[in-house]
Design a protein around this motif. Structure first.
Motif, PDB file in Angstrom:
ATOM      1  N   VAL A   1       1.060  -1.308   0.149  1.00  0.00           N
ATOM      2  CA  VAL A   1       0.016  -0.036  -0.144  1.00  0.00           C
ATOM      3  C   VAL A   1       0.980   1.028   0.020  1.00  0.00           C
ATOM      4  O   VAL A   1       1.693   1.002   0.760  1.00  0.00           O
ATOM      5  CB  VAL A   1      -0.943  -0.499   0.888  1.00  0.00           C
ATOM      6  N   GLY A   2       0.619   2.105  -1.258  1.00  0.00           N
ATOM      7  CA  GLY A   2       1.395   3.524  -0.758  1.00  0.00           C
ATOM      8  C   GLY A   2       0.393   4.042  -2.268  1.00  0.00           C
ATOM      9  O   GLY A   2      -0.221   4.519  -2.667  1.00  0.00           O
ATOM     10  N   ALA A   3       1.500   4.935  -2.791  1.00  0.00           N
ATOM     11  CA  ALA A   3       1.379   6.275  -3.673  1.00  0.00           C
ATOM     12  C   ALA A   3       1.598   4.609  -5.149  1.00  0.00           C
ATOM     13  O   ALA A   3       2.203   4.324  -5.120  1.00  0.00           O
ATOM     14  CB  ALA A   3       2.609   6.927  -4.380  1.00  0.00           C
ATOM     15  N   PRO A   4       0.434   4.741  -5.814  1.00  0.00           N
ATOM     16  CA  PRO A   4       0.059   3.457  -6.978  1.00  0.00           C
ATOM     17  C   PRO A   4       1.174   3.524  -8.272  1.00  0.00           C
ATOM     18  O   PRO A   4       1.406   4.797  -8.022  1.00  0.00           O
ATOM     19  CB  PRO A   4      -1.587   4.018  -7.005  1.00  0.00           C
ATOM     20  N   GLY A   5       1.238   2.189  -8.088  1.00  0.00           N
ATOM     21  CA  GLY A   5       2.660   2.162  -9.590  1.00  0.00           C
ATOM     22  C   GLY A   5       3.370   1.169  -9.017  1.00  0.00           C
ATOM     23  O   GLY A   5       3.479   0.640  -8.930  1.00  0.00           O
ATOM     24  N   VAL A   6       4.031   1.160 -10.551  1.00  0.00           N
ATOM     25  CA  VAL A   6       5.495   0.165 -10.584  1.00  0.00           C
ATOM     26  C   VAL A   6       6.053   0.358 -11.057  1.00  0.00           C
ATOM     27  O   VAL A   6       7.089   0.739 -11.465  1.00  0.00           O
ATOM     28  CB  VAL A   6       4.616  -0.702 -11.316  1.00  0.00           C
ATOM     29  N   THR A   7       6.835  -0.385  -9.347  1.00  0.00           N
ATOM     30  CA  THR A   7       8.613  -0.359  -9.982  1.00  0.00           C
ATOM     31  C   THR A   7       9.437  -1.651  -9.656  1.00  0.00           C
ATOM     32  O   THR A   7       8.854  -2.339 -10.659  1.00  0.00           O
ATOM     33  CB  THR A   7       9.721   0.213  -8.275  1.00  0.00           C
ATOM     34  N   ASN A   8      10.847  -1.307  -9.993  1.00  0.00           N
ATOM     35  CA  ASN A   8      11.124  -2.602  -9.878  1.00  0.00           C
ATOM     36  C   ASN A   8      11.619  -3.566  -8.589  1.00  0.00           C
ATOM     37  O   ASN A   8      11.652  -4.588  -9.378  1.00  0.00           O
ATOM     38  CB  ASN A   8      12.916  -2.532 -10.873  1.00  0.00           C
ATOM     39  N   ASP A   9      11.108  -2.572  -7.556  1.00  0.00           N
ATOM     40  CA  ASP A   9      10.528  -3.729  -6.494  1.00  0.00           C
ATOM     41  C   ASP A   9       9.625  -3.968  -5.783  1.00  0.00           C
ATOM     42  O   ASP A   9       9.851  -4.734  -5.331  1.00  0.00           O
ATOM     43  CB  ASP A   9      11.840  -2.849  -5.349  1.00  0.00           C
ATOM     44  N   GLU A  10       8.455  -3.138  -6.231  1.00  0.00           N
ATOM     45  CA  GLU A  10       6.939  -3.450  -5.887  1.00  0.00           C
ATOM     46  C   GLU A  10       5.982  -2.873  -6.850  1.00  0.00           C
ATOM     47  O   GLU A  10       6.322  -2.617  -7.815  1.00  0.00           O
ATOM     48  CB  GLU A  10       7.353  -2.858  -4.423  1.00  0.00           C
ATOM     49  N   ILE A  11       5.094  -3.086  -6.668  1.00  0.00           N
ATOM     50  CA  ILE A  11       3.787  -2.750  -7.375  1.00  0.00           C
ATOM     51  C   ILE A  11       2.968  -2.064  -5.456  1.00  0.00           C
ATOM     52  O   ILE A  11       2.147  -3.153  -5.017  1.00  0.00           O
ATOM     53  CB  ILE A  11       2.931  -4.090  -7.570  1.00  0.00           C
TER      54      ILE A  11
END
Length: 364
Positions: free
Chosen positions: A266-276
């Motif tokens: 849960v956080g600011a919506p988006g996709v990174t190399n480490d998490e969704i």
């Protein structure tokens, strides 16, 4: 990751009036009856890609459309029939649902949806991500009208969630995130026991109830956990044109597949190399409501979806192609159904052509 799709279609006669269509399913093994006579359902076997889903949908729809034309009937890809559906219930389970839900079942009789099955991997992550993707229903909304009244961008979702009666909310609403699939199962079991009590109070015997219901399918929530398949089922979208569903899968299936490696937090919506990252549940509820009511007209919605790398500009939902007006008369509804039926036929032909070209390219 294997995928599967179920799509429901209205059957209409040459004048655009709803009519019986269950005889059409005799012509293909992947067509099954729905619980009212004017609906048929198309299912696909598990496929490994959106292109595979497209192949299966074209195969079964080609057959159904051919036999429908032979009897001056058409299939209609709309989330609601626009006006009231008075088609009779056509199954023992449907009869039981009427006895249990009473007037609350009218909503289900007037709705047609798309259900996507994702092969189970990390189930908790999949459940939470698909819950967070509920606003993606705006990408394929197909009917703003319900029982002749303009309700929302997705009138099907609006009616399901807000018009089926307060006592059935647990069975149809979006559930909160969970870190424990077993907690999800316990909640399903509670719903099953509660519905069994409700059924008993309405004169349904224990034997009848057990013959037609089990905890796995007792709810119609936008996300369901299916143990028998085993899949996580995403039920948020309307039924629509097959190409729209394929496009949706092209965007969402790779994202769901990434839950095998990436945590969902849960956080600011988006996709990174480490998490969704997905929003707080309260924020998600607001997003879903806005997606249902306004669709892609809301910057709040399309910016949210683009945070998950969805190109919203390539979607043109059918719901936005209706004429302006707060109501729709019966004669106009019949004409719109026939126009939607023609769009479906052209869409299937176009998908067929695209698949043939791809097959020719791959074999060259």
């Amino acid at each position: 990751m294997q995928l599967g799709v179920e799509m429901e279609f209205w059957v209409v006669d040459e004048n655009g009036a709803l009519c019986a269509g269950h005889d059409l399913i005799e012509h293909h093994d992947l067509a099954v009856p729905e619980f009212v006579e004017s609906l048929v359902e198309v299912v696909t076997p598990p496929r490994g890609s959106p292109a595979g889903i497209a192949e299966s949908l074209v195969d079964v729809l080609d057959t159904l459309l051919t036999h429908a034309r032979e009897t001056d009937r058409h299939l209609v890809p709309l989330g609601t029939p626009l006006t009231v559906c008075d088609s009779p219930v056509a199954s023992d389970r449907g009869d039981l649902l009427e006895r249990i839900y009473g007037d609350g079942l009218a909503v289900a009789r007037n709705c047609a949806g798309t259900h996507v099955h994702f092969e189970q991997g990390n189930v908790a992550r999949q459940l939470n991500l698909l819950t967070a993707l509920d606003p993606a229903l705006a990408l394929v909304a197909s009917s703003p009208f319900y029982e002749g009244e303009r309700l929302a961008n997705s009138s099907r979702a609006y009616a399901y969630r807000y018009r089926a009666g307060h006592e059935f909310g647990e069975y149809r609403d979006l559930w909160a995130y969970t870190d424990d699939p077993e907690e999800w199962e316990r909640r399903l079991q509670w719903c099953y026991e509660d519905l069994r009590t409700m059924a008993s109070n309405r004169g349904v015997s224990a034997e009848e109830f057990a013959a037609h219901f089990d905890p796995e399918d007792v709810v119609t929530t936008p996300v369901r956990l299916r143990r028998e398949t085993p899949t996580v089922e995403w039920r948020s979208p309307d039924t629509t044109l097959p190409s729209h569903v394929v496009a949706l899968l092209e965007d969402l299936a790779p994202l769901v597949a990434r839950t095998a490696d990436l945590p969902v937090t849960v956080g600011a919506p988006g996709v990174t190399n480490d998490e969704i990252r997905v929003p707080e549940y309260a924020e998600l509820q607001q997003l879903s409501s806005t997606a249902i009511e306004r669709g892609l007209d809301s910057p709040f919605v399309w910016k949210y979806l683009e945070a998950f790398d969805v190109d919203t500009t390539r979607y043109h939902p059918l719901s936005g192609q209706f004429y302006a007006g707060d109501t729709i008369a019966a004669d106009r509804a019949r004409r719109v159904r026939l126009e939607a039926a023609r769009l479906l036929e052209r869409d299937v032909d176009a998908l067929h052509t695209a698949l043939d070209r791809r097959a020719a390219f791959d074999s060259a």
